[in-house]
Each structure stands twice: as C-alpha cells, then as structure tokens.
Design a protein around this motif. Structure first.
Motif, PDB file in Angstrom:
ATOM      1  N   ASP A 187       0.805  -1.217   0.000  1.00  0.00           N
ATOM      2  CA  ASP A 187       0.000   0.000   0.000  1.00  0.00           C
ATOM      3  C   ASP A 187       0.841   1.272   0.000  1.00  0.00           C
ATOM      4  N   GLY A 188       2.158   1.130  -0.068  1.00  0.00           N
ATOM      5  CA  GLY A 188       3.042   2.279   0.045  1.00  0.00           C
ATOM      6  C   GLY A 188       3.187   3.046  -1.251  1.00  0.00           C
ATOM      7  N   PRO A 189       3.931   4.130  -1.173  1.00  0.00           N
ATOM      8  CA  PRO A 189       4.168   4.945  -2.368  1.00  0.00           C
ATOM      9  C   PRO A 189       5.101   4.246  -3.356  1.00  0.00           C
ATOM     10  N   VAL A 190       5.133   4.768  -4.565  1.00  0.00           N
ATOM     11  CA  VAL A 190       6.048   4.278  -5.598  1.00  0.00           C
ATOM     12  C   VAL A 190       7.285   5.155  -5.574  1.00  0.00           C
ATOM     13  N   TYR A 191       8.443   4.527  -5.693  1.00  0.00           N
ATOM     14  CA  TYR A 191       9.734   5.219  -5.659  1.00  0.00           C
ATOM     15  C   TYR A 191      10.526   4.896  -6.916  1.00  0.00           C
ATOM     16  N   VAL A 192      11.497   5.742  -7.211  1.00  0.00           N
ATOM     17  CA  VAL A 192      12.511   5.455  -8.223  1.00  0.00           C
ATOM     18  C   VAL A 192      13.848   5.458  -7.490  1.00  0.00           C
ATOM     19  N   SER A 193      14.560   4.350  -7.583  1.00  0.00           N
ATOM     20  CA  SER A 193      15.832   4.189  -6.893  1.00  0.00           C
ATOM     21  C   SER A 193      16.959   4.116  -7.912  1.00  0.00           C
ATOM     22  N   ILE A 194      18.050   4.802  -7.598  1.00  0.00           N
ATOM     23  CA  ILE A 194      19.228   4.813  -8.459  1.00  0.00           C
ATOM     24  C   ILE A 194      20.423   4.382  -7.635  1.00  0.00           C
ATOM     25  N   GLU A 195      21.196   3.491  -8.171  1.00  0.00           N
ATOM     26  CA  GLU A 195      22.446   3.078  -7.548  1.00  0.00           C
ATOM     27  C   GLU A 195      23.586   3.638  -8.391  1.00  0.00           C
ATOM     28  N   ALA A 196      24.577   4.241  -7.742  1.00  0.00           N
ATOM     29  CA  ALA A 196      25.713   4.817  -8.456  1.00  0.00           C
ATOM     30  C   ALA A 196      26.996   4.547  -7.677  1.00  0.00           C
ATOM     31  N   GLU A 197      28.095   4.614  -8.388  1.00  0.00           N
ATOM     32  CA  GLU A 197      29.393   4.517  -7.731  1.00  0.00           C
ATOM     33  C   GLU A 197      29.804   5.915  -7.283  1.00  0.00           C
ATOM     34  N   CYS A 198      30.479   5.973  -6.116  1.00  0.00           N
ATOM     35  CA  CYS A 198      30.992   7.258  -5.650  1.00  0.00           C
ATOM     36  C   CYS A 198      32.380   7.036  -5.069  1.00  0.00           C
ATOM     37  N   ALA A 199      33.232   8.014  -5.246  1.00  0.00           N
ATOM     38  CA  ALA A 199      34.640   7.884  -4.867  1.00  0.00           C
ATOM     39  C   ALA A 199      34.848   7.767  -3.363  1.00  0.00           C
ATOM     40  N   TRP A 200      33.979   8.355  -2.552  1.00  0.00           N
ATOM     41  CA  TRP A 200      34.205   8.338  -1.116  1.00  0.00           C
ATOM     42  C   TRP A 200      33.681   7.067  -0.439  1.00  0.00           C
ATOM     43  N   GLU A 201      32.941   6.241  -1.168  1.00  0.00           N
ATOM     44  CA  GLU A 201      32.425   5.012  -0.572  1.00  0.00           C
ATOM     45  C   GLU A 201      32.335   3.925  -1.650  1.00  0.00           C
ATOM     46  N   PRO A 202      33.512   3.411  -2.073  1.00  0.00           N
ATOM     47  CA  PRO A 202      33.522   2.435  -3.162  1.00  0.00           C
ATOM     48  C   PRO A 202      32.825   1.117  -2.823  1.00  0.00           C
ATOM     49  N   GLU A 203      32.772   0.768  -1.553  1.00  0.00           N
ATOM     50  CA  GLU A 203      32.148  -0.511  -1.187  1.00  0.00           C
ATOM     51  C   GLU A 203      30.624  -0.457  -1.247  1.00  0.00           C
ATOM     52  N   HIS A 204      30.030   0.601  -0.722  1.00  0.00           N
ATOM     53  CA  HIS A 204      28.572   0.686  -0.632  1.00  0.00           C
ATOM     54  C   HIS A 204      27.951   1.628  -1.655  1.00  0.00           C
ATOM     55  N   GLY A 205      28.742   2.428  -2.326  1.00  0.00           N
ATOM     56  CA  GLY A 205      28.226   3.315  -3.356  1.00  0.00           C
ATOM     57  C   GLY A 205      27.240   4.336  -2.838  1.00  0.00           C
ATOM     58  N   LEU A 206      26.413   4.813  -3.750  1.00  0.00           N
ATOM     59  CA  LEU A 206      25.411   5.829  -3.461  1.00  0.00           C
ATOM     60  C   LEU A 206      24.065   5.327  -3.953  1.00  0.00           C
ATOM     61  N   GLN A 207      23.062   5.463  -3.127  1.00  0.00           N
ATOM     62  CA  GLN A 207      21.692   5.190  -3.533  1.00  0.00           C
ATOM     63  C   GLN A 207      20.910   6.484  -3.383  1.00  0.00           C
ATOM     64  N   LEU A 208      20.293   6.902  -4.475  1.00  0.00           N
ATOM     65  CA  LEU A 208      19.398   8.061  -4.462  1.00  0.00           C
ATOM     66  C   LEU A 208      17.993   7.533  -4.694  1.00  0.00           C
ATOM     67  N   VAL A 209      17.058   7.948  -3.861  1.00  0.00           N
ATOM     68  CA  VAL A 209      15.687   7.482  -3.982  1.00  0.00           C
ATOM     69  C   VAL A 209      14.770   8.690  -4.118  1.00  0.00           C
ATOM     70  N   PHE A 210      13.889   8.620  -5.114  1.00  0.00           N
ATOM     71  CA  PHE A 210      12.937   9.686  -5.412  1.00  0.00           C
ATOM     72  C   PHE A 210      11.523   9.169  -5.170  1.00  0.00           C
ATOM     73  N   ARG A 211      10.863   9.681  -4.148  1.00  0.00           N
ATOM     74  CA  ARG A 211       9.471   9.296  -3.879  1.00  0.00           C
ATOM     75  C   ARG A 211       8.578   9.899  -4.955  1.00  0.00           C
ATOM     76  N   GLY A 212       7.751   9.065  -5.548  1.00  0.00           N
ATOM     77  CA  GLY A 212       6.871   9.538  -6.610  1.00  0.00           C
ATOM     78  C   GLY A 212       7.626   9.983  -7.840  1.00  0.00           C
TER      79      GLY A 212
END
Length: 155
Positions: A115-140
């Motif tokens: 029943d929750g909202p719809v999101y768009v999730s992006i995974e990217a590489e980032c220099a300061w955290e090579p192991e866990h990367g970056l996740q950006l999430v956009f609600r709606g």
C-alpha cells in the motif's frame, strides 16, 4: 507490454521484473534502461507507477543540483567515519557530482510495500564510498527521500 513514458518493456534478464530500452534520463545526464520491479505486473495501482516514471523522466539537471545537498551530507557522514588522511576533499555540495558516476545507473521503479508509495531508486558509484556506493531514492519520481549507501532500503 507498453508502459506509458517508456514504451515496450521486456522481462529483465536479471530477473527483477521488466526493463525498457534505453531512454533519456536527463537527471542522470545520460540514457539508460528503466527497470520496473516484479510487483508492477500484479499491482492494481499501475497509474501510480506510470506517474512516477513520467515525473522522474521529466527531472533535469536542476533536480540533480538540488539533490547535491543530500549527497554532500552523505559524503560528510562517511568522511567523519574515516581517518583524516583518507578523507577525499570535497568542499561544497556542488562538488560532489565530480566524484559520482551516474553513467551506469539503471533507475528502478518499485513500491515500498503493498500500500506504500512508488519510488525510483538509483544506484551509483561514488569515490568516497567504493564498497557501498550511493543510492538516491525519489518518492513519486520527484522528491529525494534518501541519499546514502546502497542498501536496498527506500527511506
């Protein structure tokens, strides 16, 4: 099957649902396929998915620039956890994008729960955290609700 804003989609070879042909993703500054989580096909609220796709694909570099503050905060949290000599020097939010690789990102559209909202999730590489990367999430598809390590969580 055709998805409004994406066109024809096919079964994702990685088993995550459906995937489109590459489309212009202006917020990333590139073209990329868009993946729809496997829940899409059985979800009676498909219009919410379509609205999130349209909204996300309408974003441009201004939305990326607006997200820089949240990404910079993630950088600062990580920088505080490492030794000073290991610190990657990023002085201000606008500078974070020089250290993030969005070019291989595949936006994934998904619903948090039934029943929750719809999101768009992006995974990217980032220099300061090579192991866990970056996740950006956009609600709606529009509002950044998460900028942090890629852990699969949407908030």
């Amino acid at each position: 099957m055709d998805i409004p804003g994406l066109g024809p989609v096919t079964a994702d070879t990685e088993g995550y649902g459906l995937v489109s042909a590459p489309v212009a993703v202006r917020v990333l500054g590139t073209t990329a396929p868009v993946r729809l989580d496997g829940w899409y096909e059985d979800d009676p609220g498909k219009d919410e998915w379509h609205a999130a796709v349209r909204a996300f694909l309408a974003l441009d570099e201004r939305a990326r620039d607006a997200a820089a503050a949240a990404v910079f905060e993630y950088y600062r949290e990580r920088a505080e956890a490492v030794a000073e000599e290991d610190l990657l020097p990023i002085d201000e939010p606008a500078d974070v994008w020089a250290h993030v690789d969005l070019s291989r990102s595949v936006p994934t559209v998904l619903r948090d729960d039934e029943d929750g909202p719809v999101y768009v999730s992006i995974e990217a590489e980032c220099a300061w955290e090579p192991e866990h990367g970056l996740q950006l999430v956009f609600r709606g598809g529009t509002e950044v609700t998460k900028a942090g390590p890629y852990d699969g969580h949407l908030t």
